[in-house]
Design an enzyme around this catalytic site. Structure first.
Site, PDB file in Angstrom:
ATOM      1  N   ARG A   1      12.194  -4.221   5.362  1.00 13.75           N
ATOM      2  CA  ARG A   1      11.505  -2.644   5.047  1.00 13.75           C
ATOM      3  C   ARG A   1      12.217  -1.723   5.744  1.00 13.75           C
ATOM      4  O   ARG A   1      12.441  -1.846   6.940  1.00 13.75           O
ATOM      5  CB  ARG A   1       9.988  -2.867   5.377  1.00 13.75           C
TER       6      ARG A   1
ATOM      7  N   ARG B   1       0.447  -7.820  14.272  1.00 18.73           N
ATOM      8  CA  ARG B   1      -0.188  -6.956  12.971  1.00 18.73           C
ATOM      9  C   ARG B   1      -1.047  -8.127  12.140  1.00 18.73           C
ATOM     10  O   ARG B   1      -2.009  -7.789  11.663  1.00 18.73           O
ATOM     11  CB  ARG B   1       0.660  -6.053  12.628  1.00 18.73           C
TER      12      ARG B   1
ATOM     13  N   LYS C   1       0.939  -1.098   0.005  1.00 19.10           N
ATOM     14  CA  LYS C   1       0.098   0.039  -0.086  1.00 19.10           C
ATOM     15  C   LYS C   1       0.791   1.318  -0.055  1.00 19.10           C
ATOM     16  O   LYS C   1       0.757   2.141  -0.723  1.00 19.10           O
ATOM     17  CB  LYS C   1      -0.908   0.128   1.282  1.00 19.10           C
TER      18      LYS C   1
ATOM     19  N   ARG D   1      11.069   0.702  11.230  1.00 20.00           N
ATOM     20  CA  ARG D   1      10.097   0.826  11.981  1.00 20.00           C
ATOM     21  C   ARG D   1       9.995  -0.033  13.290  1.00 20.00           C
ATOM     22  O   ARG D   1       9.949  -1.207  13.158  1.00 20.00           O
ATOM     23  CB  ARG D   1       8.572   0.783  11.301  1.00 20.00           C
TER      24      ARG D   1
ATOM     25  N   ARG E   1      -9.789   0.686   8.505  1.00 24.42           N
ATOM     26  CA  ARG E   1      -9.122  -0.690   9.112  1.00 24.42           C
ATOM     27  C   ARG E   1     -10.267  -1.464   9.684  1.00 24.42           C
ATOM     28  O   ARG E   1      -9.785  -2.524  10.359  1.00 24.42           O
ATOM     29  CB  ARG E   1      -7.929  -0.546   9.864  1.00 24.42           C
TER      30      ARG E   1
HETATM   31  P1  AMP Z   1       0.589   1.661   8.782  1.00 25.01           P
HETATM   32  O1  AMP Z   1       1.566   2.690   8.717  1.00 25.01           O
HETATM   33  O2  AMP Z   1      -0.804   1.698   8.061  1.00 25.01           O
HETATM   34  O3  AMP Z   1       0.949   0.116   8.900  1.00 25.01           O
HETATM   35  O4  AMP Z   1      -0.038   1.833  10.542  1.00 25.01           O
HETATM   36  C1  AMP Z   1       0.856   1.679  11.564  1.00 25.01           C
HETATM   37  C2  AMP Z   1       0.047   1.383  12.829  1.00 25.01           C
HETATM   38  O5  AMP Z   1      -0.680   2.544  12.920  1.00 25.01           O
HETATM   39  C3  AMP Z   1      -1.094   0.238  12.839  1.00 25.01           C
HETATM   40  O6  AMP Z   1      -0.532  -0.863  12.997  1.00 25.01           O
HETATM   41  C4  AMP Z   1      -2.118   0.920  13.760  1.00 25.01           C
HETATM   42  O7  AMP Z   1      -1.389   0.546  15.245  1.00 25.01           O
HETATM   43  C5  AMP Z   1      -1.936   2.409  13.666  1.00 25.01           C
HETATM   44  N1  AMP Z   1      -2.955   2.470  12.614  1.00 25.01           N
HETATM   45  C6  AMP Z   1      -2.890   3.403  11.214  1.00 25.01           C
HETATM   46  N2  AMP Z   1      -3.922   3.312  10.784  1.00 25.01           N
HETATM   47  C7  AMP Z   1      -4.934   2.915  11.558  1.00 25.01           C
HETATM   48  C8  AMP Z   1      -6.348   3.039  11.489  1.00 25.01           C
HETATM   49  N3  AMP Z   1      -7.151   3.189  10.467  1.00 25.01           N
HETATM   50  N4  AMP Z   1      -7.092   2.436  12.490  1.00 25.01           N
HETATM   51  C9  AMP Z   1      -6.330   2.018  13.675  1.00 25.01           C
HETATM   52  N5  AMP Z   1      -5.012   2.301  13.892  1.00 25.01           N
HETATM   53  C10 AMP Z   1      -4.334   2.546  12.827  1.00 25.01           C
END
Ligand code: AMP
Length: 244
Positions: A145, A189, A33, A178, A108
């Site tokens: 990554r 996750r 993504k 990260r 999500r």
């Molecule tokens: P990402 O960068 O999209 O992989 O998001 C990293 C982390 O941010 C996720 O594992 C969640 O803990 C939090 N997060 C990001 N977007 C959301 C969302 N829409 N709802 C809930 N938690 C989120």
């Protein structure tokens, strides 16, 4: 290389009913993504909005909101909807989103998807791109990554290495992994994804002409080309409409 369909600024990326376009990038962590969001945002001339990036910005700025979100993120859990929704809706109410936007990592949960539908009130054309990939590939991808601490540009140690070790090709910033990309957290996750996010596939499948499947096991170039093909129909229709 393909040129942007909106490069000439002849039109805004609306659908045939002249609705702004909202593209949702769906799929498990590591499905691509974030990788495709940047180029796609440029191609469509729509802003890329990542809820994960918005949280990480708060964390970098050491806000109370960021500290609260970090507690969930570090454990591989989702941040509660109550914290996500206001932040996201504030962001999309800005001027740059008036012609549409690309959502990366949102919604999500079914609750978030319903809240988005309620807010958009059918005034937007939604396309949900579902990036499909298996768990083992996710682990391999995520483990390698790295991203720039400065500008956020993603790289991969094996599949997309930077020209200079640990330095960003774009801004020279330091490349880091990260905290939540460590293997034990990524497994958590994936579990959270399956329980809370995967049901969104059925949610969008039930809506007419919203869900588009992308096979994300292919190379980056092939996946991006597939994304453009899938979006091509929608966007081509917009172009013919807006030139009428
Ligand atoms: P990402 O960068 O999209 O992989 O998001 C990293 C982390 O941010 C996720 O594992 C969640 O803990 C939090 N997060 C990001 N977007 C959301 C969302 N829409 N709802 C809930 N938690 C989120």
């Amino acid at each position: 290389m393909r040129t942007s369909l909106f490069q000439e600024n002849i039109c805004s990326p609306n659908d045939p009913e002249n609705k702004p376009l909202v593209v949702i990038l769906m799929g498990p962590p590591g499905a691509g993504k974030g990788t495709h969001a940047g180029p796609l945002s440029e191609h469509l001339s729509l802003p890329h909005i990542s809820t994960g990036d918005l949280f990480r910005e708060h964390i970098r700025n050491q806000t109370a909101f960021g500290r609260e979100a970090k507690g969930f993120m570090d454990k591989g859990q989702l941040v509660p909807d109550s914290l996500v929704l206001d932040m996201l809706f504030n962001r999309v109410s800005r001027e740059d989103c008036k012609n549409g936007y690309l959502l990366d990592g949102f919604p999500r949960t079914i609750g978030q998807a319903k809240a988005l539908d309620e807010r958009l009130k059918n005034a937007h054309r939604i396309i949900a791109l579902n990036f499909k990939i298996d768990d083992e590939r996710v682990i391999e991808r995520v483990a390698g990554r790295i991203a720039c601490k400065g500008c956020g540009r993603p790289f991969h140690k094996k599949f997309d290495p930077p020209k200079q070790e640990n330095r960003c090709d774009s801004c020279g910033g330091l490349l880091i992994q990260r905290d939540d990309d460590k293997e034990e957290i990524i497994r958590k996750r994936l579990e959270v994804y399956r329980i809370q996010t995967q049901p969104l596939i059925e949610y969008y499948k039930a809506k007419s002409d919203v869900l588009k499947e992308i096979d994300s096991r292919n190379t980056k170039e092939k996946v991006f080309s597939d994304v453009l093909d899938v979006l091509g129909d929608v966007v081509a229709a917009s172009l013919s409409f807006s030139r009428k």
